[in-house]
Design an enzyme around this catalytic site. Structure first.
Site, PDB file in Angstrom:
ATOM      1  CG  HIS A 221     -51.624   3.940  53.488  1.00  0.00           C
ATOM      2  ND1 HIS A 221     -52.215   3.737  54.532  1.00  0.00           N
ATOM      3  CD2 HIS A 221     -52.405   4.639  52.802  1.00  0.00           C
ATOM      4  CE1 HIS A 221     -53.542   3.785  54.463  1.00  0.00           C
ATOM      5  NE2 HIS A 221     -53.773   4.543  53.337  1.00  0.00           N
TER       6      HIS A 221
ATOM      7  CD  GLU B 139     -57.051   3.988  55.464  1.00  0.00           C
ATOM      8  OE1 GLU B 139     -55.771   3.457  55.972  1.00  0.00           O
ATOM      9  OE2 GLU B 139     -57.016   4.866  54.434  1.00  0.00           O
TER      10      GLU B 139
ATOM     11  CG  HIS C  26     -55.602   9.205  54.959  1.00  0.00           C
ATOM     12  ND1 HIS C  26     -54.118   8.913  55.128  1.00  0.00           N
ATOM     13  CD2 HIS C  26     -56.180   8.310  54.560  1.00  0.00           C
ATOM     14  CE1 HIS C  26     -54.088   7.489  54.594  1.00  0.00           C
ATOM     15  NE2 HIS C  26     -55.155   7.182  54.047  1.00  0.00           N
TER      16      HIS C  26
ATOM     17  CG  HIS D 132     -53.788   7.307  49.595  1.00  0.00           C
ATOM     18  ND1 HIS D 132     -54.967   6.472  48.868  1.00  0.00           N
ATOM     19  CD2 HIS D 132     -53.686   6.896  50.737  1.00  0.00           C
ATOM     20  CE1 HIS D 132     -55.691   6.221  49.846  1.00  0.00           C
ATOM     21  NE2 HIS D 132     -55.131   6.264  50.962  1.00  0.00           N
TER      22      HIS D 132
HETATM   23 MN    MN Z   1     -55.642   5.544  53.043  1.00  0.00          MN
END
Ligand code: MN
Length: 253
Positions: free
Chosen positions: A182, A92, A111, A113
């Protein structure tokens, strides 16, 4: 530990073109985000290169809590590694490349979760600031819906530049965007600011879920949020120093 240096590799990494302080801060950011429960075995944080603004620094593919300076790699504007040396890279990484392209003001991207945020990406409840430390959320956090852009069922991951660009479009000029089913992204003008926002996005989400169970929530007004965010941005080094000390002690590094 993985033996990442073959006999033909340079004796010292990362490459000399990296700013050592930026690498150290990026390692600290990885450790802090793990220690604060924002990332676990997954998630990543990057910093825009201070030598070439089209490039950014990001760890090789590994758990953020274990990142060391030698794990930091440089990526170009297409999210391709400048010196791959057979190291695995995050699928990603296009989240980072496309946000840096779209947002010249951004110098760091997280980034994650982080769990308390997830419900706000899958319901019609807007994540909003209910205490002053989360004032940066004053405009609310937009939600990226991958179904709207992928054209087919996906595994929810930002696997290419087109998906990354769509996420950057959803983020627009905001500090935080949620990703349905996500996770989320938090950006900043510095690693300190992006890490601060990622941590307090998670805390605000937890508090908002609790408050909404109790009753009608009295959120900050947009003006209160803007003023609070400005105040907080002046003291980012204070929590950073604390988080960094704790994270590096816990890591035994
Ligand atoms: Mn991810």
């Amino acid at each position: 530990m993985k033996a990442s240096t073959g006999s033909s590799s340079p004796p010292r990494q990362p490459a000399a073109t990296f700013d050592a302080n930026l690498v150290d801060d990026l390692v600290a950011a990885n450790r802090i985000l793990f220690d604060q429960g924002v990332v676990d075995g997954f998630g990543h944080v990057s910093a825009r290169s201070d030598h070439n603004r089209a490039r950014f620094l990001l760890s090789r593919s590994m758990a953020p809590g274990l990142v060391k300076p030698d794990d930091i790699m440089e990526f170009d504007e297409d999210a391709q590694p400048v010196e791959p040396r057979e190291r695995a890279v995050y699928l990603e990484r296009f989240i980072h490349s496309e946000i840096y392209k779209a947002r010249p003001d951004v110098n760091a991207v997280v980034h994650s979760h982080s769990p308390a945020v997830i419900p706000f990406g899958v319901t019609n409840v807007l994540l909003r600031p209910l205490f002053h430390i989360a004032g940066f959320l004053g405009q609310g956090a937009p939600v990226f819906e991958i179904r709207d852009v992928a054209g087919t069922a996906t595994d929810l991951l930002i696997r290419d530049a087109a998906l990354g660009a769509s996420l950057a479009t959803t983020l627009a000029d905001r500090p935080v965007a949620l990703m349905r089913g996500h996770g989320s992204v938090a950006v900043g003008i510095s690693l300190q600011q992006a890490v601060f926002r990622a941590i307090y996005t998670e805390i605000n989400a937890r508090l908002q879920s609790e408050a909404m169970r109790l009753g009608i929530v009295n959120f900050l007004t947009p003006e209160e949020a803007a003023r609070a965010a400005s105040t907080n941005d002046a003291v980012l080094a204070r929590p950073w120093d604390l988080w960094k000390r704790k994270a590096m002690q816990n890591a035994g590094a």
